[in-house]
Design an enzyme around this catalytic site. Structure first.
Site, PDB file in Angstrom:
ATOM      1  N   GLU A 150      16.863  32.431 -15.889  1.00  0.00           N
ATOM      2  CA  GLU A 150      16.225  31.991 -17.131  1.00  0.00           C
ATOM      3  C   GLU A 150      15.198  33.042 -17.525  1.00  0.00           C
ATOM      4  OE1 GLU A 150      13.347  28.345 -18.536  1.00  0.00           O
ATOM      5  OE2 GLU A 150      14.844  27.925 -16.981  1.00  0.00           O
ATOM      6  N   ASP A 186       3.964  26.234 -22.723  1.00  0.00           N
ATOM      7  CA  ASP A 186       3.690  26.997 -21.513  1.00  0.00           C
ATOM      8  C   ASP A 186       2.240  26.868 -21.068  1.00  0.00           C
ATOM      9  OD1 ASP A 186       6.208  28.623 -20.921  1.00  0.00           O
ATOM     10  OD2 ASP A 186       5.933  28.990 -23.051  1.00  0.00           O
ATOM     11  N   TYR A 239      18.394  20.242 -19.484  1.00  0.00           N
ATOM     12  CA  TYR A 239      17.143  20.675 -18.868  1.00  0.00           C
ATOM     13  C   TYR A 239      16.172  19.491 -18.924  1.00  0.00           C
ATOM     14  CZ  TYR A 239      13.286  23.854 -17.651  1.00  0.00           C
ATOM     15  OH  TYR A 239      12.239  24.489 -17.025  1.00  0.00           O
TER      16      TYR A 239
END
Length: 296
Positions: free
Chosen positions: A53, A64, A193
């Site tokens: 990834e 993030d 995911y």
């Protein structure tokens, strides 16, 4: 079957045959530079990575944590661009057939041009796109947002007439309600995911207690493999997740190490040694769970 999904499908078929979860490491492309990214990618595969990834550096990565934010900042300060990321993947692809998924936000893609991005990503060897801020409903109208013709006019087709472009990897969060899980799963390809924790990326002290229950619920709506990421920071946690998921994503722990070592000749080797225990824990966790005499 579209060509871009074949590497991913073969990977998970192999993992099923071997009764193990896949190991998916995350790194930010261009941190500390693209040459080191290529080196790290190849070493990660040697150390046991099944799928890579790669993050596209972006100045405002809202999903993030600080570790990944700093990695993106370092890459951007070194001049990283979308063109550079795709060129880096092309270099990796010349020496490896490991599946590659791009972790990105929509803004860099729109700035580049959606149709051009999909075409160039396919040519570089990208297998999938994990676009953090692109819900399935908006995905259908993205060409109008982009002001471009449909990507099928610029993306080539394989011998069976399927469009050769990276598949969409969909995200599901702990807060996603059941009806929306069904909607997301319906448009997913490759694998799901699952974001194991609320909030941003980053190391956590433990694995979410609701993980197995949530994965069981998601499997009612899809047969796709489920990769679990966000917050898995040591081999013990990775082994726990590997017992219930089809793949385990390790990101911030690796990115933090890259930031600490920096642009040094032994960087790739250091990353390889660091991830080896993760790869071992993930690949052997189910065997240990079946063996009552195995040590924890």
């Amino acid at each position: 079957m579209p060509a871009m999904s074949e590497r991913i499908e073969r990977l998970f078929a192999q993992c099923r045959d071997e009764n193990r979860a896949a190991f998916i490491p995350y790194i930010c492309a261009g941190d500390p530079n693209f040459a080191r990214t290529v080196e790290i990618a190849l070493v990660l595969q040697e150390a046991g990575a099944d799928l890579l990834e790669l993050g596209v550096p972006f100045s405002d990565p809202l999903a993030d944590g600080i570790v990944n934010q700093l990695a993106a900042q370092r890459a951007l300060e070194r001049g990283a661009t979308v063109h550079g990321v795709l060129g880096c993947i092309g270099e990796i692809r010349r020496r490896s057939q490991i599946p590659i998924v791009l972790y990105t936000y929509l803004n860099p893609i729109l700035r580049h041009g959606m149709a051009e991005f999909e075409r160039e990503a396919a040519e570089a060897g990208v297998d999938g796109l994990l676009i953090l801020d692109l819900p399935p409903e908006e995905d259908r109208s993205i060409q109008q947002l982009d002001g471009l013709k449909p990507s099928s006019s610029t993306v080539g087709k394989d011998e069976n007439g399927f469009e050769e472009k990276p598949i969409r990897i969909r995200l599901i969060a702990p807060t996603t309600p059941r009806d929306r899980v069904a909607l997301i799963a319906a448009s997913a390809r490759g694998f799901i995911y699952y974001v194991s924790r609320e909030g941003v990326t980053g190391a956590r002290d433990s694995v979410a207690q609701s993980l197995e229950e949530r994965l069981t619920m998601i499997r009612r709506y899809t047969d796709l493999p489920i990769a679990v990421g966000f917050g898995i920071s040591n081999p013990e946690q990775a082994a726990t997740v590997a017992k219930v998921a089809e793949a385990v994503v390790i990101g911030s722990a690796i990115v933090d190490l890259i930031g600490k070592i920096g642009d040094a000749d032994d960087l790739a080797d250091g990353v390889g040694k660091f991830v080896a225990p993760f790869a071992s824990a993930i690949s052997s966790s189910r065997a240990k769970s079946r063996d009552p005499d195995a040590k924890a």
